[in-house]
Design a protein around this motif. Structure first.
Motif, PDB file in Angstrom:
ATOM      1  N   ALA A  94       0.804  -1.230   0.000  1.00 57.52           N
ATOM      2  CA  ALA A  94       0.000   0.000   0.000  1.00 57.52           C
ATOM      3  C   ALA A  94       0.835   1.278   0.000  1.00 57.52           C
ATOM      4  O   ALA A  94       0.457   2.255  -0.638  1.00 57.52           O
ATOM      5  CB  ALA A  94      -0.955  -0.005   1.194  1.00 57.52           C
ATOM      6  N   LYS A  95       1.952   1.283   0.662  1.00 57.44           N
ATOM      7  CA  LYS A  95       2.772   2.503   0.755  1.00 57.44           C
ATOM      8  C   LYS A  95       3.924   2.527  -0.239  1.00 57.44           C
ATOM      9  O   LYS A  95       4.730   3.439  -0.220  1.00 57.44           O
ATOM     10  CB  LYS A  95       3.292   2.661   2.177  1.00 57.44           C
ATOM     11  N   ASP A  96       3.985   1.549  -1.101  1.00 55.53           N
ATOM     12  CA  ASP A  96       5.061   1.453  -2.090  1.00 55.53           C
ATOM     13  C   ASP A  96       4.623   2.127  -3.380  1.00 55.53           C
ATOM     14  O   ASP A  96       3.720   1.646  -4.067  1.00 55.53           O
ATOM     15  CB  ASP A  96       5.386  -0.023  -2.330  1.00 55.53           C
ATOM     16  N   LYS A  97       5.262   3.233  -3.725  1.00 58.29           N
ATOM     17  CA  LYS A  97       4.864   3.981  -4.923  1.00 58.29           C
ATOM     18  C   LYS A  97       5.151   3.210  -6.217  1.00 58.29           C
ATOM     19  O   LYS A  97       4.588   3.505  -7.255  1.00 58.29           O
ATOM     20  CB  LYS A  97       5.520   5.359  -4.955  1.00 58.29           C
ATOM     21  N   ASP A  98       5.997   2.213  -6.147  1.00 58.24           N
ATOM     22  CA  ASP A  98       6.320   1.393  -7.317  1.00 58.24           C
ATOM     23  C   ASP A  98       5.604   0.048  -7.304  1.00 58.24           C
ATOM     24  O   ASP A  98       5.992  -0.880  -8.015  1.00 58.24           O
ATOM     25  CB  ASP A  98       7.835   1.153  -7.388  1.00 58.24           C
ATOM     26  N   ALA A  99       4.557  -0.065  -6.498  1.00 60.35           N
ATOM     27  CA  ALA A  99       3.873  -1.350  -6.321  1.00 60.35           C
ATOM     28  C   ALA A  99       3.358  -1.922  -7.631  1.00 60.35           C
ATOM     29  O   ALA A  99       3.544  -3.118  -7.899  1.00 60.35           O
ATOM     30  CB  ALA A  99       2.733  -1.203  -5.315  1.00 60.35           C
ATOM     31  N   VAL A 100       2.704  -1.111  -8.443  1.00 56.91           N
ATOM     32  CA  VAL A 100       2.130  -1.631  -9.690  1.00 56.91           C
ATOM     33  C   VAL A 100       3.236  -2.176 -10.593  1.00 56.91           C
ATOM     34  O   VAL A 100       3.106  -3.269 -11.150  1.00 56.91           O
ATOM     35  CB  VAL A 100       1.279  -0.564 -10.414  1.00 56.91           C
ATOM     36  N   LYS A 101       4.332  -1.457 -10.695  1.00 55.79           N
ATOM     37  CA  LYS A 101       5.452  -1.918 -11.523  1.00 55.79           C
ATOM     38  C   LYS A 101       6.031  -3.220 -10.969  1.00 55.79           C
ATOM     39  O   LYS A 101       6.251  -4.178 -11.712  1.00 55.79           O
ATOM     40  CB  LYS A 101       6.538  -0.846 -11.581  1.00 55.79           C
ATOM     41  N   LYS A 102       6.266  -3.265  -9.658  1.00 55.95           N
ATOM     42  CA  LYS A 102       6.835  -4.465  -9.041  1.00 55.95           C
ATOM     43  C   LYS A 102       5.909  -5.673  -9.201  1.00 55.95           C
ATOM     44  O   LYS A 102       6.355  -6.765  -9.534  1.00 55.95           O
ATOM     45  CB  LYS A 102       7.096  -4.217  -7.553  1.00 55.95           C
TER      46      LYS A 102
ATOM     47  N   VAL B  80       0.661 -13.952 -19.883  1.00 60.44           N
ATOM     48  CA  VAL B  80       0.164 -12.635 -19.486  1.00 60.44           C
ATOM     49  C   VAL B  80       1.039 -11.570 -20.143  1.00 60.44           C
ATOM     50  O   VAL B  80       2.260 -11.556 -19.955  1.00 60.44           O
ATOM     51  CB  VAL B  80       0.186 -12.471 -17.946  1.00 60.44           C
ATOM     52  N   SER B  81       0.418 -10.675 -20.897  1.00 59.09           N
ATOM     53  CA  SER B  81       1.167  -9.598 -21.555  1.00 59.09           C
ATOM     54  C   SER B  81       1.514  -8.518 -20.518  1.00 59.09           C
ATOM     55  O   SER B  81       0.883  -8.446 -19.459  1.00 59.09           O
ATOM     56  CB  SER B  81       0.330  -8.984 -22.673  1.00 59.09           C
ATOM     57  N   PRO B  82       2.473  -7.666 -20.820  1.00 63.55           N
ATOM     58  CA  PRO B  82       2.785  -6.567 -19.901  1.00 63.55           C
ATOM     59  C   PRO B  82       1.571  -5.673 -19.608  1.00 63.55           C
ATOM     60  O   PRO B  82       1.375  -5.257 -18.465  1.00 63.55           O
ATOM     61  CB  PRO B  82       3.893  -5.792 -20.628  1.00 63.55           C
TER      62      PRO B  82
ATOM     63  N   ILE C  47       4.454 -11.553 -14.332  1.00 68.22           N
ATOM     64  CA  ILE C  47       5.029 -12.125 -15.551  1.00 68.22           C
ATOM     65  C   ILE C  47       6.186 -13.087 -15.250  1.00 68.22           C
ATOM     66  O   ILE C  47       6.227 -14.202 -15.766  1.00 68.22           O
ATOM     67  CB  ILE C  47       5.496 -11.014 -16.507  1.00 68.22           C
ATOM     68  N   LYS C  48       7.116 -12.665 -14.386  1.00 68.81           N
ATOM     69  CA  LYS C  48       8.338 -13.439 -14.152  1.00 68.81           C
ATOM     70  C   LYS C  48       8.222 -14.468 -13.032  1.00 68.81           C
ATOM     71  O   LYS C  48       9.065 -15.350 -12.928  1.00 68.81           O
ATOM     72  CB  LYS C  48       9.487 -12.490 -13.820  1.00 68.81           C
TER      73      LYS C  48
ATOM     74  N   PRO D  32       6.857 -21.084  -4.449  1.00 69.86           N
ATOM     75  CA  PRO D  32       7.129 -20.059  -5.462  1.00 69.86           C
ATOM     76  C   PRO D  32       5.920 -19.811  -6.363  1.00 69.86           C
ATOM     77  O   PRO D  32       5.092 -20.692  -6.566  1.00 69.86           O
ATOM     78  CB  PRO D  32       8.282 -20.646  -6.270  1.00 69.86           C
ATOM     79  N   MET D  33       5.835 -18.593  -6.868  1.00 67.70           N
ATOM     80  CA  MET D  33       4.825 -18.279  -7.880  1.00 67.70           C
ATOM     81  C   MET D  33       5.494 -18.478  -9.237  1.00 67.70           C
ATOM     82  O   MET D  33       6.536 -17.883  -9.512  1.00 67.70           O
ATOM     83  CB  MET D  33       4.349 -16.832  -7.753  1.00 67.70           C
ATOM     84  N   PRO D  34       4.924 -19.324 -10.077  1.00 69.21           N
ATOM     85  CA  PRO D  34       5.547 -19.567 -11.379  1.00 69.21           C
ATOM     86  C   PRO D  34       5.404 -18.355 -12.304  1.00 69.21           C
ATOM     87  O   PRO D  34       4.530 -17.509 -12.114  1.00 69.21           O
ATOM     88  CB  PRO D  34       4.765 -20.760 -11.929  1.00 69.21           C
ATOM     89  N   ALA D  35       6.271 -18.303 -13.283  1.00 66.16           N
ATOM     90  CA  ALA D  35       6.179 -17.273 -14.313  1.00 66.16           C
ATOM     91  C   ALA D  35       4.887 -17.460 -15.097  1.00 66.16           C
ATOM     92  O   ALA D  35       4.377 -18.572 -15.220  1.00 66.16           O
ATOM     93  CB  ALA D  35       7.388 -17.359 -15.238  1.00 66.16           C
ATOM     94  N   ASN D  36       4.360 -16.367 -15.601  1.00 68.01           N
ATOM     95  CA  ASN D  36       3.112 -16.392 -16.372  1.00 68.01           C
ATOM     96  C   ASN D  36       3.347 -15.782 -17.746  1.00 68.01           C
ATOM     97  O   ASN D  36       2.967 -14.642 -18.009  1.00 68.01           O
ATOM     98  CB  ASN D  36       2.028 -15.615 -15.623  1.00 68.01           C
TER      99      ASN D  36
END
Length: 103
Positions: free
Chosen positions: A55-63, A87-89, A69-70, A80-84
């Motif tokens: 919530a307080k991370d201004k780069d959250a959407v980018k991260k 899913v397009s950028p 994707i990765k 682990p969460m697998p790569a997707n």
């Protein structure tokens, strides 16, 4: 006249912007909901918990878009969460914005 103009502008805006309401459907379509839910932990964290953590991370959407994707590991536990790659950028960004909107 003013009401018609307002309705026209609102309609154009609604049709031209990507809808946040489409993201649950996109999450389902991209199989995100196989491991995640909005309000409870499944295999991965609940989306509301992800939104709270970032919530307080201004780069959250980018991260989050990059993680979608990765893939990733270690942030939410040992699974682990697998790569997707399917899913397009643009879709990843839409999904990340939707996740961050969940309270």
């Amino acid at each position: 006249m003013k009401i018609a103009l307002f309705v026209s502008v609102a309609l154009v805006a609604a049709l031209s912007a990507p809808s946040a309401f489409a993201s649950p459907e996109l999450a389902q379509k991209k199989n995100c909901m196989a491991c995640h839910a909005v309000d409870k932990k499944l295999v991965g964290p609940a989306y509301k918990d992800v939104a709270a953590k970032y919530a307080k991370d201004k780069d959250a959407v980018k991260k989050l878009s990059e993680k979608i994707i990765k893939g990733g590991s270690g942030v939410w536990g040992p699974v682990p969460m697998p790569a997707n790659a399917q899913v397009s950028p643009a879709e990843a960004e839409q999904l990340a914005k939707w996740v961050m909107s969940i309270k």
